[in-house]
Scaffold this active site. Structure first.
Site, PDB file in Angstrom:
ATOM      1  N   ASN A   1       1.813 -52.752 -94.318  1.00  0.00           N
ATOM      2  CA  ASN A   1       0.460 -52.644 -93.759  1.00  0.00           C
ATOM      3  C   ASN A   1       0.179 -53.756 -92.757  1.00  0.00           C
ATOM      4  O   ASN A   1      -0.370 -53.515 -91.675  1.00  0.00           O
ATOM      5  CB  ASN A   1      -0.582 -52.684 -94.885  1.00  0.00           C
ATOM      6  CG  ASN A   1      -0.882 -51.302 -95.464  1.00  0.00           C
ATOM      7  OD1 ASN A   1      -0.689 -50.288 -94.797  1.00  0.00           O
ATOM      8  ND2 ASN A   1      -1.358 -51.267 -96.697  1.00  0.00           N
TER       9      ASN A   1
ATOM     10  N   GLU B   1      -0.186 -48.149-103.958  1.00  0.00           N
ATOM     11  CA  GLU B   1       1.170 -47.715-103.640  1.00  0.00           C
ATOM     12  C   GLU B   1       1.952 -47.323-104.891  1.00  0.00           C
ATOM     13  O   GLU B   1       3.179 -47.294-104.888  1.00  0.00           O
ATOM     14  CB  GLU B   1       1.917 -48.814-102.879  1.00  0.00           C
ATOM     15  CG  GLU B   1       2.186 -50.084-103.674  1.00  0.00           C
ATOM     16  CD  GLU B   1       1.068 -51.112-103.549  1.00  0.00           C
ATOM     17  OE1 GLU B   1       1.363 -52.298-103.716  1.00  0.00           O
ATOM     18  OE2 GLU B   1      -0.088 -50.725-103.269  1.00  0.00           O
TER      19      GLU B   1
ATOM     20  N   ASP C   1       6.721 -47.834-107.784  1.00  0.00           N
ATOM     21  CA  ASP C   1       5.903 -48.687-106.923  1.00  0.00           C
ATOM     22  C   ASP C   1       6.689 -49.043-105.655  1.00  0.00           C
ATOM     23  O   ASP C   1       7.864 -49.437-105.732  1.00  0.00           O
ATOM     24  CB  ASP C   1       5.509 -49.959-107.670  1.00  0.00           C
ATOM     25  CG  ASP C   1       4.582 -50.844-106.853  1.00  0.00           C
ATOM     26  OD1 ASP C   1       3.362 -50.601-106.910  1.00  0.00           O
ATOM     27  OD2 ASP C   1       5.084 -51.749-106.168  1.00  0.00           O
TER      28      ASP C   1
ATOM     29  N   ASP D   1      -0.232 -45.461 -94.332  1.00  0.00           N
ATOM     30  CA  ASP D   1      -0.602 -44.135 -94.852  1.00  0.00           C
ATOM     31  C   ASP D   1       0.545 -43.143 -94.688  1.00  0.00           C
ATOM     32  O   ASP D   1       0.818 -42.327 -95.577  1.00  0.00           O
ATOM     33  CB  ASP D   1      -1.845 -43.614 -94.140  1.00  0.00           C
ATOM     34  CG  ASP D   1      -3.120 -44.345 -94.550  1.00  0.00           C
ATOM     35  OD1 ASP D   1      -3.067 -45.108 -95.532  1.00  0.00           O
ATOM     36  OD2 ASP D   1      -4.154 -44.148 -93.875  1.00  0.00           O
TER      37      ASP D   1
END
Length: 363
Positions: free
Chosen positions: A240, A275, A232, A249
């Protein structure tokens, strides 16, 4: 003693010739029947692997060949990737060669797109078909003007394939095989698209769940270890929020590629969602699995990701779990659920212990 009339002798000779022609016609009719039956099976093949097995195994048996092989041009290693999982599971394709370019085949056929029939030449044909043969037939496989491969037949009978023999049936077979190969490849691409995460290019959760059942069954059958990594990205929401979803992305895509690049050839990587990624490591015990996990973690942490003008530092936390070697009658689906849950629990501990670390837990 009365001598037979010359016309009687001529009639007997004609009858013998007619009987030989009838035998040849019946043999050709039987050969055409077998060819058409195989043709229908080729067209109806449900997968690339089934098509290749039909070509190299069924054709050899149906027509009494001593050798049969297939060479396919695989410039981008697409075929190798499509067949990798099946080959790992022991579905061997004896006689298949994947070539990085068409150059060896162009040298073999010299620009002529017709089948080549003639005596066996050990230097030229040995690498394709082996030894102990007397005659060969080489069929170029062409699609849309491109040489995509070649199919090779070998016989210990020197009269089986002669340079003056007709090639109409073989030309027809080559055309059918070329079309079937293109169709099978397109089917595999469609299947792969449904099992691939479009953003990162690695496998998706659906594929991972299917693959996990296979790996567990293999581990149980051969009594070898199986490790699972739950990975993770740390602080992905902040990436973000601070750099935008486009940068997020890019980070996901680059991290997916980084993980894949640190795994072994037989390992599986998939994006689980958001993620999170999951990796399956067959035949990896605890120490080896932890070494792989640490290598992934260190590789990601050491390389900030460039997203536009920004260089974004990224770390990941990893949970590691091992398949229970004594399943006590559990079904593979139950074992898969427990294995993934154990790796997820280990990941939770890694997060709470400070992130950017590997934590192990028994499944």
């Amino acid at each position: 003693m009365q001598q037979p009339h010359p016309l009687e002798a001529e009639n007997r000779a004609l009858r013998r010739q007619l009987e030989a022609l009838l035998r040849e016609a019946r043999a050709n009719e039987e050969k055409m029947r077998r060819f058409e039956a195989l043709e229908h099976r080729l067209i109806g093949a449900r997968s690339l692997h089934e098509l290749l097995q039909l070509l190299m195994d069924e054709y050899r048996r149906a027509f009494g060949l001593d050798a049969c092989s297939l060479a396919l041009v695989d410039r981008e290693q697409e075929l190798a990737r499509l067949l990798e999982a099946e080959l790992r599971e022991g579905m061997h394709l004896r006689g298949l060669r994947l070539l990085p370019s068409a150059a060896p085949l162009q040298a073999l056929f010299g620009g002529d797109e017709r089948p080549r029939l003639g005596p066996f030449d050990a230097a030229r044909h040995g690498p394709l078909l082996g030894t102990g043969l007397a005659s060969v037939a080489l069929l170029p496989l062409v699609r849309r003007g491109q040489l995509i491969g070649s199919l090779h037949f070998g016989s210990s009978d020197p009269e089986r394939y002669t340079a003056d023999a007709g090639t109409q049936l073989l030309e027809r077979l080559g055309g059918i095989v070329g079309v079937c190969l293109e169709s099978a490849l397109n089917q595999e691409r469609l299947k792969l698209a449904g099992l691939t995460d479009m953003l990162t290019g690695v496998h998706n959760r659906r594929y991972l769940e299917h693959r996990c059942l296979i790996e567990i069954a293999q581990a149980r059958r051969y009594r070898h270890p199986l490790a699972c990594l739950f990975l993770d990205l740390d602080g992905f929401k902040a990436i973000n929020d601070g750099h935008g979803h486009g940068a997020g992305d890019i980070v996901l895509r680059m991290v997916g590629q980084a993980i894949q690049g640190q795994l072994r050839a037989g390992d599986t990587i998939a994006r689980w969602g958001g993620e999170e990624f999951v990796a399956l490591l067959p035949q990896a015990g605890g120490p080896q699995a932890r070494e792989i996990a640490e290598r992934i973690r260190a590789h990601v942490a050491a390389r900030p990701i460039e997203a536009g003008p920004a260089r974004i530092p990224v770390t990941i936390s990893i949970g590691l779990a091992l398949l229970d070697p004594e399943p006590a009658g559990r079904e593979p689906a139950q074992q898969a659920e427990r294995l993934l849950a154990a790796a997820d629990a280990a990941l939770y501990r890694a997060k709470h212990q400070g992130r950017n670390r590997v934590v192990s837990e028994s499944a």
